[in-house]
Write an enzyme that holds these catalytic residues in place. Structure first.
Site, PDB file in Angstrom:
ATOM      1  N   LYS A 187       0.810  -1.210   0.000  1.00  0.00           N
ATOM      2  CA  LYS A 187       0.000   0.000   0.000  1.00  0.00           C
ATOM      3  C   LYS A 187       0.849   1.269   0.000  1.00  0.00           C
ATOM      4  CE  LYS A 187      -1.078  -0.150   4.944  1.00  0.00           C
ATOM      5  NZ  LYS A 187       0.045  -1.069   5.244  1.00  0.00           N
ATOM      6  N   ARG A 198      -5.466   2.803  11.750  1.00  0.00           N
ATOM      7  CA  ARG A 198      -5.104   1.398  11.935  1.00  0.00           C
ATOM      8  C   ARG A 198      -5.944   0.752  13.021  1.00  0.00           C
ATOM      9  NH1 ARG A 198       0.491   1.638  10.005  1.00  0.00           N
ATOM     10  NH2 ARG A 198       1.379  -0.447   9.784  1.00  0.00           N
ATOM     11  N   ARG A 222      12.085  -7.068   1.555  1.00  0.00           N
ATOM     12  CA  ARG A 222      11.897  -5.624   1.537  1.00  0.00           C
ATOM     13  C   ARG A 222      13.156  -4.917   2.077  1.00  0.00           C
ATOM     14  NH1 ARG A 222       6.261  -2.751   3.130  1.00  0.00           N
ATOM     15  NH2 ARG A 222       6.913  -2.678   5.293  1.00  0.00           N
ATOM     16  N   ARG A 263      14.461  -3.310   7.576  1.00  0.00           N
ATOM     17  CA  ARG A 263      14.031  -2.596   8.783  1.00  0.00           C
ATOM     18  C   ARG A 263      13.824  -3.579   9.926  1.00  0.00           C
ATOM     19  NH1 ARG A 263       9.095   0.678   6.427  1.00  0.00           N
ATOM     20  NH2 ARG A 263       8.050  -0.525   8.027  1.00  0.00           N
ATOM     21  N   ARG A 277       3.173  -8.395  13.611  1.00  0.00           N
ATOM     22  CA  ARG A 277       2.455  -7.300  12.935  1.00  0.00           C
ATOM     23  C   ARG A 277       1.230  -7.824  12.207  1.00  0.00           C
ATOM     24  NH1 ARG A 277       6.632  -4.281   9.306  1.00  0.00           N
ATOM     25  NH2 ARG A 277       5.010  -2.717   9.098  1.00  0.00           N
TER      26      ARG A 277
HETATM   27  P1  AMP Z   1       4.267   1.203   8.535  1.00  0.00           P
HETATM   28  O1  AMP Z   1       5.440   1.868   7.953  1.00  0.00           O
HETATM   29  O2  AMP Z   1       2.949   1.846   8.151  1.00  0.00           O
HETATM   30  O3  AMP Z   1       4.227  -0.279   8.297  1.00  0.00           O
HETATM   31  O4  AMP Z   1       4.355   1.393  10.134  1.00  0.00           O
HETATM   32  C1  AMP Z   1       5.439   0.885  10.889  1.00  0.00           C
HETATM   33  C2  AMP Z   1       5.066   0.842  12.357  1.00  0.00           C
HETATM   34  O5  AMP Z   1       4.736   2.170  12.810  1.00  0.00           O
HETATM   35  C3  AMP Z   1       3.830   0.008  12.704  1.00  0.00           C
HETATM   36  O6  AMP Z   1       4.129  -1.362  12.838  1.00  0.00           O
HETATM   37  C4  AMP Z   1       3.387   0.652  14.007  1.00  0.00           C
HETATM   38  O7  AMP Z   1       4.237   0.258  15.087  1.00  0.00           O
HETATM   39  C5  AMP Z   1       3.674   2.131  13.769  1.00  0.00           C
HETATM   40  N1  AMP Z   1       2.490   2.807  13.183  1.00  0.00           N
HETATM   41  C6  AMP Z   1       2.382   3.355  11.938  1.00  0.00           C
HETATM   42  N2  AMP Z   1       1.176   3.897  11.756  1.00  0.00           N
HETATM   43  C7  AMP Z   1       0.479   3.682  12.910  1.00  0.00           C
HETATM   44  C8  AMP Z   1      -0.842   3.987  13.340  1.00  0.00           C
HETATM   45  N3  AMP Z   1      -1.730   4.614  12.549  1.00  0.00           N
HETATM   46  N4  AMP Z   1      -1.198   3.630  14.598  1.00  0.00           N
HETATM   47  C9  AMP Z   1      -0.332   2.998  15.416  1.00  0.00           C
HETATM   48  N5  AMP Z   1       0.904   2.657  15.071  1.00  0.00           N
HETATM   49  C10 AMP Z   1       1.330   2.995  13.824  1.00  0.00           C
END
Ligand code: AMP
Length: 214
Positions: free
Chosen positions: A13, A88, A127, A160, A171
């Site tokens: 996404k 989320r 990734r 990462r 996750r």
């Molecule tokens: P992402 O890059 O979107 O996969 O986000 C990486 C990590 O950031 C996630 O696994 C969460 O720990 C945190 N995170 C990102 N967006 C949110 C959100 N809207 N609410 C809570 N945690 C978030």
């Protein structure tokens, strides 16, 4: 045009959100990127967020919602935006709906990029991300021009911490418990659209453009 991207971590996404932002000239707002920038800059928010992120858990809603509301109130977002990684949880979605209602607005589209769990774990192990500029790659499907180096800024690209296999499992279960209910939430609002995320990313993007319009 105000768009939400939904989908499991690793569904692609983020890649789609960046292309949507480019095509429609709206900002790409990624909460993950905002948290990572804060971690890199050593801010208080970054320190708090890192504890949760490293475990594959969600950062608490109270640290997340205000940040997004401030961001979408900025000038460059007045003609729309694409949200990637937010909301989320149901409380985050409700906070977003309420904040927009206050100014007489609503989201236009919630696009679910659908990929089964089996595909996710494989994808995530390939990734790679640039911790300097946020660009993302995949060693097979989106390799950088020079191995290990970011095309955009020349920094090193890495797996990462939160893309490591044990964290990915966590996750995914967090996704099913807390984020997947948003599919029904936006279905009820009448703005949900699903695309098959297992096909090549150019095809995924074409399906999205067919939904959003040229
Ligand atoms: P992402 O890059 O979107 O996969 O986000 C990486 C990590 O950031 C996630 O696994 C969460 O720990 C945190 N995170 C990102 N967006 C949110 C959100 N809207 N609410 C809570 N945690 C978030």
């Amino acid at each position: 045009m105000k768009i939400i991207m939904l989908g499991a971590p690793g569904a692609g996404k983020g890649t789609q959100a960046k292309q949507i932002a480019d095509k429609y000239g709206i900002p790409h707002i990624s909460t993950g990127d905002i948290f990572r920038a804060n971690i890199k800059n050593g801010t208080e928010l970054g320190k708090k967020a890192k504890e949760y992120m490293d475990q594959g858990a969600l950062v608490p809603d109270e640290l997340t919602c205000d940040l997004v509301m401030d961001r979408i109130a900025q000038d460059d977002a007045k003609n729309g935006f694409v949200l990637d990684g937010f909301p989320r949880t149901i409380p985050q979605a409700e906070a977003l709906t309420a904040a927009l209602e206050k100014i007489g607005q609503k989201m236009d589209f919630a696009i679910d990029v659908d990929v089964p769990d089996e595909n996710i774990v494989n994808r995530m192990s390939g990734r790679r991300a640039c911790l300097n500029c946020g660009a993302t790659y995949h060693i097979v499907s989106i390799p950088p021009k020079q191995e290990g180096i970011c095309d955009r800024c020349g920094s090193e690209i890495v797996l990462r911490d939160d893309d490591k296999p044990e964290t990915v499992q966590k996750r995914l279960s967090v996704y099913h418990e807390q984020t997947q209910p948003l599919i029904e939430y936006y279905q009820k609002q009448g703005i949900l659209q699903s695309v098959d995320g297992t096909v090549p990313m150019e095809e995924v993007f074409r399906s999205i453009v067919a939904i959003l319009g040229e």
